[in-house]
Scaffold this active site. Structure first.
Site, PDB file in Angstrom:
ATOM      1  CG  ASP A  67      47.486 -74.550  57.754  1.00  0.00           C
ATOM      2  OD1 ASP A  67      47.488 -75.542  58.517  1.00  0.00           O
ATOM      3  OD2 ASP A  67      46.848 -74.516  56.698  1.00  0.00           O
ATOM      4  CG  ASN A 136      38.812 -72.329  48.784  1.00  0.00           C
ATOM      5  OD1 ASN A 136      39.610 -73.254  48.992  1.00  0.00           O
ATOM      6  ND2 ASN A 136      38.813 -71.220  49.496  1.00  0.00           N
ATOM      7  CG  HIS A 138      42.339 -73.712  50.922  1.00  0.00           C
ATOM      8  ND1 HIS A 138      41.634 -73.117  51.953  1.00  0.00           N
ATOM      9  CD2 HIS A 138      42.355 -75.034  51.225  1.00  0.00           C
ATOM     10  CE1 HIS A 138      41.268 -74.038  52.816  1.00  0.00           C
ATOM     11  NE2 HIS A 138      41.689 -75.212  52.399  1.00  0.00           N
ATOM     12  CD  GLU A 143      41.300 -69.556  52.049  1.00  0.00           C
ATOM     13  OE1 GLU A 143      41.058 -70.352  51.120  1.00  0.00           O
ATOM     14  OE2 GLU A 143      40.834 -69.707  53.184  1.00  0.00           O
TER      15      GLU A 143
HETATM   16  P1  PGA Z   1      39.884 -81.258  54.462  1.00  0.00           P
HETATM   17  O1  PGA Z   1      40.608 -79.881  54.172  1.00  0.00           O
HETATM   18  O2  PGA Z   1      40.949 -82.294  54.400  1.00  0.00           O
HETATM   19  O3  PGA Z   1      39.323 -81.105  55.844  1.00  0.00           O
HETATM   20  O4  PGA Z   1      38.858 -81.432  53.429  1.00  0.00           O
HETATM   21  C1  PGA Z   1      41.531 -79.798  53.129  1.00  0.00           C
HETATM   22  C2  PGA Z   1      42.032 -78.385  53.105  1.00  0.00           C
HETATM   23  O5  PGA Z   1      41.264 -77.481  53.467  1.00  0.00           O
HETATM   24  O6  PGA Z   1      43.193 -78.163  52.740  1.00  0.00           O
END
Ligand code: PGA
Length: 259
Positions: A67, A136, A138, A143
């Site tokens: 992304d 969350n 995702h 999301e």
């Molecule tokens: P993080 O993010 O590795 O910074 O915890 C994971 C994500 O949001 O996919």
């Protein structure tokens, strides 16, 4: 699903690097799907270390990131493109022309998303997709509520993700939209390598691995994948109910390899 609960975040990174190294050894021109965020940083550091020791070459590897923020160009200090340069690309022998990140500053983001999806297909698909999990649930910027059949497209970030993304960057006005591979795009990868460390991920990990398959927890889609490896530290694994079974599988695995 192959679940590994290892003793520390460092052990998670080493095991994940072993899996990447095995693939690169078998297929020196493999296509890797990469993720940004905090979780894969230790893995990238370990890959850099092995590359600099001459144990691993990225010279024929092609990469596709999950992304990029919308409206953010590759030179923007907070772009994922820049983050990948800093955490991996600038330190290994990968050809920059073979590193793909959606163009967040494209004048036509909808077309850019479609052509990113088409590029992945045209190149033959992703061999191994590395994934973190958001608190969350995702994956990428899919999301909660994202279609399990989604393809690369423009998505609006949730408030929870916006808050998490701003942590430690008080001056960064994180864009509220992004171009992200879809869940179906991710599931098309030949293999998934899912990493999670730290207690903040425990609930999302439990929902993803042992909860119902639901768009409300996009990471639960990994249950559909026939070749998904999940590597956790004890804190991220703390809310799992089937730990006893994962340990049994681990014992069986060790018995097999010691024969
Ligand atoms: P993080 O993010 O590795 O910074 O915890 C994971 C994500 O949001 O996919």
């Amino acid at each position: 699903m192959d679940v590994w609960i290892l003793e520390s975040a460092e052990a998670v990174a080493v095991k994940a690097a072993d899996i990447c190294a095995d693939l690169i050894q078998q297929k020196p021109d493999a296509r890797l799907g990469l993720a940004t965020g905090t979780t894969p940083q230790a893995l990238y550091a370990e890959l850099i270390r092995r590359n600099q020791l001459g144990h691993l070459s990225f010279s024929r590897i092609e990469t596709f990131n999950l992304d990029e923020y919308l409206g953010v160009g590759p030179q923007h200090p907070q772009s994922f493109q820049q983050a990948m340069r800093n955490s991996l690309f600038a330190h290994v022998d990968v050809d920059p022309a073979n590193t793909h990140v959606p163009a967040g500053d494209s004048p036509d983001p909808v077309a850019e998303a479609a052509s990113y999806e088409a590029l992945i297909k045209a190149r033959g698909g992703i061999d191994l997709q590395i994934l973190g999990i958001g608190r969350n649930g995702h994956i990428g910027f899919n999301e909660p509520g994202s279609s399990l059949g989604s393809r690369t497209r423009v998505k609006t970030l949730s408030r929870a993700t916006l808050r998490d993304n701003r942590l430690g960057k008080p001056d960064f006005e994180a864009p509220i939209m992004a171009i992200t591979m879809g869940i179906a795009t991710i599931l098309d990868a030949k293999a998934l390598l899912v990493l999670a460390t730290g207690e903040a991920k425990a609930a999302a990990v439990a929902a993803a691995l042992e909860g119902p398959l639901t768009a409300s927890c996009p990471a639960s889609a990994i249950q559909l994948h026939p070749d998904a490896t999940v590597i956790l530290d004890p804190a991220a694994a703390a809310d799992l109910r089937l730990t006893d079974y994962y340990e049994l599988v681990d014992q069986a695995r060790r018995r097999l390899t010691s024969r």
